[in-house]
Design an enzyme around this catalytic site. Structure first.
Site, PDB file in Angstrom:
ATOM      1  CG  HIS A   1      27.250  34.881  33.779  1.00 53.51           C
ATOM      2  ND1 HIS A   1      28.293  35.226  34.616  1.00 53.51           N
ATOM      3  CD2 HIS A   1      26.911  36.021  33.127  1.00 53.51           C
ATOM      4  CE1 HIS A   1      28.559  36.511  34.495  1.00 53.51           C
ATOM      5  NE2 HIS A   1      27.742  37.020  33.594  1.00 53.51           N
TER       6      HIS A   1
ATOM      7  CB  SER B   1      31.763  31.350  27.438  1.00 57.42           C
ATOM      8  OG  SER B   1      30.548  32.066  27.492  1.00 57.42           O
ATOM      9  CE  LYS B   2      36.861  31.187  33.627  1.00 57.31           C
ATOM     10  NZ  LYS B   2      38.223  31.660  33.980  1.00 57.31           N
ATOM     11  NE  ARG B   3      31.167  36.409  25.559  1.00 59.17           N
ATOM     12  CZ  ARG B   3      31.780  36.274  24.392  1.00 59.17           C
ATOM     13  NH1 ARG B   3      32.673  37.163  24.013  1.00 59.17           N
ATOM     14  NH2 ARG B   3      31.515  35.256  23.606  1.00 59.17           N
TER      15      ARG B   3
ATOM     16  CB  THR C   1      42.374  32.572  32.797  1.00 59.46           C
ATOM     17  OG1 THR C   1      43.448  32.030  32.033  1.00 59.46           O
ATOM     18  CG2 THR C   1      42.387  34.092  32.680  1.00 59.46           C
TER      19      THR C   1
END
Length: 331
Positions: A256, A252-254, A12
């Protein structure tokens, strides 16, 4: 190349990949290439607002930097497209219509607040077990509610247990009514649900093996049921361990966490990163810089652990520019 074997990496593009995403891409690629199969890159951008195309383009650059290739999908295209989920609405609508013709769908008018009420039981993946509130609405009641609120489409599940053997986690059993419940196939805003989209795409693309994180293990029974309803054989699933930060938190991407943006700026090439991941998932006796192609003859699913993997603090905290060959060999 074996035309009968097909794997896929289906990220995603809501931000740059983190180390856990890289591990999934690496293991999916190693598995399908070792079998001489076909590799598909599918961009799961169902929520187009969160997934602008520039992120998908960056994602392709990151995958190529890692030394991972694919045969079809993404900007390369191919005979089984579209490969961007944001372009597949007509195909998902056809799948939805098949379910509707079987009499398995009903409109759901429940708000998010109602679904997440304190009394609602929660599933292992954090989702809410639907209480069936709208399941028995009459046509007249549904018509009246439609004047006030646009409904979602929910799939009615039978009193049935789904059992399968996961290639990494082993035997798994789930009761559809008790551990899944009637689930959404299209949201009230018109966006198709992940469960329906991923099944329609895997079936259309001929995917025979799915490698993904174990956080998605609990969604597999729903997908196997959908494959059956739509008339397709399900793929073989392998749910790999998640990578955790030293404090036990999921990457998580959030947040970083060890994103490819930072790693690419700090590392001369991807080989130290691939070597670290290969070591963490049991493919190397020590972290040794290596390319995916060099790792291919060494790869063995039996060595991949079942439990989540906590990244050692010395690697998580060490600046990536210090992940050089000599440093890795000394750790």
């Amino acid at each position: 190349m074996s035309k009968n074997i097909c794997g896929r990496f289906a990220p995603t593009p809501s931000g740059r990949m983190h180390l856990g995403n890289v591990l999934c891409a690496l293991l999916a690629w190693l598995s399908v290439r070792q079998q001489g199969g076909r590799m598909v890159l599918r961009i799961e951008d169902l929520d187009a607002m969160r997934c602008p195309r520039q992120y998908a383009d960056l994602l392709e650059e990151d995958i190529l930097w890692l030394g991972i290739d694919w045969d079809e999908g993404g900007s390369k295209g191919g005979p089984r497209g579209p490969y961007y989920q944001s372009e597949c609405a007509p195909l998902y609508e056809k799948a939805l219509q098949k379910l509707r013709e079987k009499g398995l769908l009903y409109p759901c008018f429940c708000s998010r607040a109602q679904l997440h009420a304190a009394s609602a039981p929660h599933l292992s993946d954090g989702q809410v077990l639907y209480n069936g509130h709208c399941r028995s609405l009459s046509a007249e009641e549904a018509a009246q509610l439609s004047k006030i609120r646009r409904p979602a489409d929910r799939l009615r599940v039978p009193d049935r247990t789904i059992t399968f053997v996961d290639g990494c986690q082993g035997p798994y059993t789930e009761s559809l009514p008790l551990e899944c419940g009637d689930f959404l196939v299209r949201r009230s805003d018109g966006v198709f649900a992940y469960q329906l989209a991923v099944v329609a795409d895997d079936a259309r693309m001929g995917v025979t093996e799915v490698v993904r994180g174990k956080d998605l293990l609990s969604s597999t029974a729903r997908q196997i049921y959908l494959f059956e309803l739509l008339g397709f054989p399900p793929p073989h699933y392998r749910h790999i361990p998640l990578l955790l930060a030293p404090d036990g938190r999921r990457l998580s991407k959030r947040d970083h966490d060890l994103s490819l943006e930072v790693l690419r700026q700090s590392l001369p090439d991807a080989r130290p990163l691939i070597g670290l991941l290969a070591f963490l998932c049991g493919q190397l006796p020590r972290p040794e810089p290596i390319s995916p192609r060099e790792l291919l003859p060494l790869f063995c699913w039996d060595n991949v652990p079942k439990e989540n993997i906590r990244i050692p603090a010395q690697w998580y905290q060490t600046p990536p520019q210090n992940w050089n060959i000599s440093a890795l060999r000394n750790r």
